[in-house]
Design a protein around this motif. Structure first.
Motif, PDB file in Angstrom:
ATOM      1  N   GLY A 154       4.274  -4.271   4.669  1.00 15.32           N
ATOM      2  CA  GLY A 154       3.732  -3.021   3.389  1.00 15.32           C
ATOM      3  C   GLY A 154       2.354  -2.380   4.100  1.00 15.32           C
ATOM      4  O   GLY A 154       1.843  -1.752   2.971  1.00 15.32           O
ATOM      5  N   ARG A 155       1.791  -2.331   5.199  1.00 14.89           N
ATOM      6  CA  ARG A 155       0.524  -1.740   5.573  1.00 14.89           C
ATOM      7  C   ARG A 155       0.948  -1.057   6.319  1.00 14.89           C
ATOM      8  O   ARG A 155       2.455  -0.112   6.312  1.00 14.89           O
ATOM      9  CB  ARG A 155      -0.352  -2.229   6.605  1.00 14.89           C
ATOM     10  CG  ARG A 155      -0.148  -4.007   6.718  1.00 14.89           C
ATOM     11  CD  ARG A 155      -0.289  -4.547   7.978  1.00 14.89           C
ATOM     12  NE  ARG A 155       0.302  -5.110   9.080  1.00 14.89           N
ATOM     13  CZ  ARG A 155       0.766  -5.937   9.768  1.00 14.89           C
ATOM     14  NH1 ARG A 155      -0.542  -6.331  10.106  1.00 14.89           N
ATOM     15  NH2 ARG A 155       1.452  -4.600  10.625  1.00 14.89           N
ATOM     16  N   PRO A 156       0.259   0.253   5.373  1.00 16.47           N
ATOM     17  CA  PRO A 156       0.518   2.116   6.083  1.00 16.47           C
ATOM     18  C   PRO A 156       0.893   2.374   7.749  1.00 16.47           C
ATOM     19  O   PRO A 156      -0.093   1.723   8.239  1.00 16.47           O
ATOM     20  CB  PRO A 156      -0.847   2.889   5.892  1.00 16.47           C
ATOM     21  CG  PRO A 156      -1.095   1.763   4.351  1.00 16.47           C
ATOM     22  CD  PRO A 156      -0.935   0.825   4.840  1.00 16.47           C
ATOM     23  N   CYS A 210       4.063   6.215   6.037  1.00 15.85           N
ATOM     24  CA  CYS A 210       5.293   4.392   5.245  1.00 15.85           C
ATOM     25  C   CYS A 210       4.373   4.124   5.617  1.00 15.85           C
ATOM     26  O   CYS A 210       4.225   3.453   5.826  1.00 15.85           O
ATOM     27  CB  CYS A 210       6.830   5.091   5.820  1.00 15.85           C
ATOM     28  SG  CYS A 210       6.804   4.492   6.977  1.00 15.85           S
ATOM     29  N   SER A 211       5.223   3.094   4.522  1.00 16.22           N
ATOM     30  CA  SER A 211       5.115   1.483   5.308  1.00 16.22           C
ATOM     31  C   SER A 211       5.892   0.460   5.921  1.00 16.22           C
ATOM     32  O   SER A 211       6.329   0.674   6.708  1.00 16.22           O
ATOM     33  CB  SER A 211       4.668   0.422   3.657  1.00 16.22           C
ATOM     34  OG  SER A 211       3.930   1.417   2.594  1.00 16.22           O
ATOM     35  N   ASP A 212       4.910  -0.404   7.027  1.00 14.28           N
ATOM     36  CA  ASP A 212       5.823  -1.275   7.810  1.00 14.28           C
ATOM     37  C   ASP A 212       6.381  -2.582   6.901  1.00 14.28           C
ATOM     38  O   ASP A 212       6.561  -2.444   5.977  1.00 14.28           O
ATOM     39  CB  ASP A 212       4.829  -1.665   8.958  1.00 14.28           C
ATOM     40  CG  ASP A 212       4.235  -2.362   8.423  1.00 14.28           C
ATOM     41  OD1 ASP A 212       3.875  -2.664   7.362  1.00 14.28           O
ATOM     42  OD2 ASP A 212       2.750  -3.335   8.876  1.00 14.28           O
TER      43      ASP A 212
END
Length: 83
Positions: A72-74, A67-69
């Motif tokens: 928006g980072r994986p 998911c994304s933090d």
């Protein structure tokens, strides 16, 4: 930069060992995408080293989610179980 991968793997391995020794039926870490891989496709060596450290304790990968933090980072969210 190799020491960073080893340090991350060592830290996660310690966490996995603590969960194992405590008798937890599952281990659920969160793996953040390293800044050197942001936006790139291909191999994520940091995650490989970190996963290997957990598997070396005896845990087995059951499922895997990405998911994304909040930025928006994986982020990977593996679920490990005892064999």
């Amino acid at each position: 930069m190799g020491w960073i991968k080893n340090a991350k793997a060592a830290t996660l391995g310690e966490d996995a060992r603590k969960a194992w020794d405590a008798g937890s039926p599952v281990f659920t870490p969160i793996l953040n995408m390293p800044s050197s891989n942001a936006g790139l496709s291909g191999r994520v060596e940091d995650w490989e080293h970190m996963m290997a450290a957990v598997l070396a304790i005896g845990w087995r990968l059951h499922t895997w989610a990405v998911c994304s933090d909040s930025r928006g980072r994986p982020q990977a969210q593996p679920l490990f179980v005892r064999p």
